[in-house]
Scaffold this motif. Structure first.
Motif, mmCIF file in Angstrom:
data_model
loop_
_atom_site.group_PDB
_atom_site.id
_atom_site.type_symbol
_atom_site.label_atom_id
_atom_site.label_comp_id
_atom_site.label_asym_id
_atom_site.label_seq_id
_atom_site.Cartn_x
_atom_site.Cartn_y
_atom_site.Cartn_z
ATOM 1 N N ASN A 148 39.669 36.330 32.365
ATOM 2 C CA ASN A 148 40.613 37.271 31.689
ATOM 3 C C ASN A 148 41.316 38.097 31.782
ATOM 4 N N LEU A 149 41.344 37.534 33.242
ATOM 5 C CA LEU A 149 42.361 37.814 34.745
ATOM 6 C C LEU A 149 43.246 37.224 35.003
ATOM 7 N N ARG A 150 42.655 36.017 35.001
ATOM 8 C CA ARG A 150 43.785 34.561 35.379
ATOM 9 C C ARG A 150 44.197 34.454 34.146
ATOM 10 N N ILE A 196 45.372 36.858 31.917
ATOM 11 C CA ILE A 196 46.437 37.451 31.411
ATOM 12 C C ILE A 196 47.765 38.240 33.005
ATOM 13 N N GLU A 197 46.685 37.346 34.522
ATOM 14 C CA GLU A 197 48.000 37.234 35.116
ATOM 15 C C GLU A 197 49.010 35.910 35.268
ATOM 16 N N GLU A 211 35.112 37.789 33.165
ATOM 17 C CA GLU A 211 36.554 38.715 32.952
ATOM 18 C C GLU A 211 36.934 38.134 33.933
ATOM 19 N N LYS A 212 36.483 37.956 34.699
ATOM 20 C CA LYS A 212 37.604 36.446 35.713
ATOM 21 C C LYS A 212 38.863 35.736 34.875
#
Length: 193
Positions: free
Chosen positions: A99-101, A103-104, A96-97
Motif C-alpha cells: 500500500n505504501l508503494r 501511495i508513493e 502495508e508495504k
C-alpha cells in the motif's frame, strides 16, 4: 471457607481471568502430580467396598486420561492460533508495504500532473501577457507616430537645424522608456515563474 482473589496492575478497569488455583491444607502446597486420594467408603461388605474402590480408580484414571488429552488438544489449538496470528501479521505487513508503494506511486503521478498543469497555465499566462504588452506598445507608438512626424516636419519645414537636438532627445527618451519597460517585463516574468 471463603477465598478472595485480587490483582494490582495500576489500571482501574483491567479484567483478569483466574486460570488455576491450587490449595492445600496447612502450609503445604499441593502438587499437580500428586495422586488424588480417594475417599474411604465403607458399606460393611469388603467385596462391595473393593468394587467401589476399583470403579472409582477406573473413573479417576479415565478422567486423568481425558484431562491429559484435553490439555494436549488445547496446546495444539493455542499453537495453531499463534501460527495463524503470526501469518496474519506477516500478510498485513506485506500489504502495508504494498500500500505504501502504491501511495508513493500515486503521489508521484499527482505531482507530475499538477506540475504539468501549472506549467501549462503559467506558460499560457506569460504568452497572453507578452501579447497584451506588445499590443499596447504598438498602439502607443502608432498614436505618437503621427504627432512625432508632424513635429519633425514642422521643424524641418522651418528650415532650421534646431530640430536635430529635440529629435535626438526624443529618440533617447523613447529608447530609455523601451529599456525600462523591457527590464520591468523581465523582472515580472522572473517573479511569476
Amino acid at each position: 471457607l471463603y477465598l478472595g482473589v485480587t490483582a494490582s496492575t495500576g489500571q482501574l478497569a483491567d479484567n483478569h481471568d483466574i486460570i488455576a488455583m491450587i490449595t492445600a491444607e496447612g502450609n503445604a502446597i499441593a502438587s499437580e502430580k500428586s495422586d488424588v486420594v480417594l475417599p474411604e467408603v465403607s458399606t460393611g461388605s469388603p467385596q462391595v467396598d473393593a468394587a467401589i474402590k476399583t470403579a472409582l480408580a477406573k473413573e479417576n484414571a479415565l478422567i486423568k486420561e481425558k484431562l491429559q488429552h484435553m490439555h494436549h488438544h488445547v496446546e495444539h489449538q493455542v499453537e495453531s492460533i499463534r501460527d495463524s496470528i503470526k501469518h496474519t501479521i506477516k500478510k498485513m505487513q506485506e500489504q502495508e508495504k504494498d500500500n505504501l508503494r502504491r501511495i508513493e506511486a500515486l503521489e508521484k503521478i499527482m505531482d507530475d500532473k499538477v506540475a504539468t498543469s501549472v506549467d501549462g497555465k503559467i506558460q499560457d499566462r506569460i504568452a497572453r501577457l507578452e501579447s497584451s504588452l506588445s499590443d499596447r506598445m504598438d498602439e502607443r507608438v502608432q498614436k505618437k507616430l503621427p504627432e512625432l512626424s508632424k513635429h519633425i516636419s514642422d521643424q524641418v519645414g522651418s528650415g532650421g537645424a534646431g530640430w536635430v537636438i529635440p529629435f535626438v532627445m526624443l529618440l533617447l527618451g523613447f529608447l530609455g522608456f523601451a529599456a525600462w519597460a523591457m527590464n520591468k517585463y523581465k523582472s515580472f516574468q522572473k517573479q511569476h515563474l
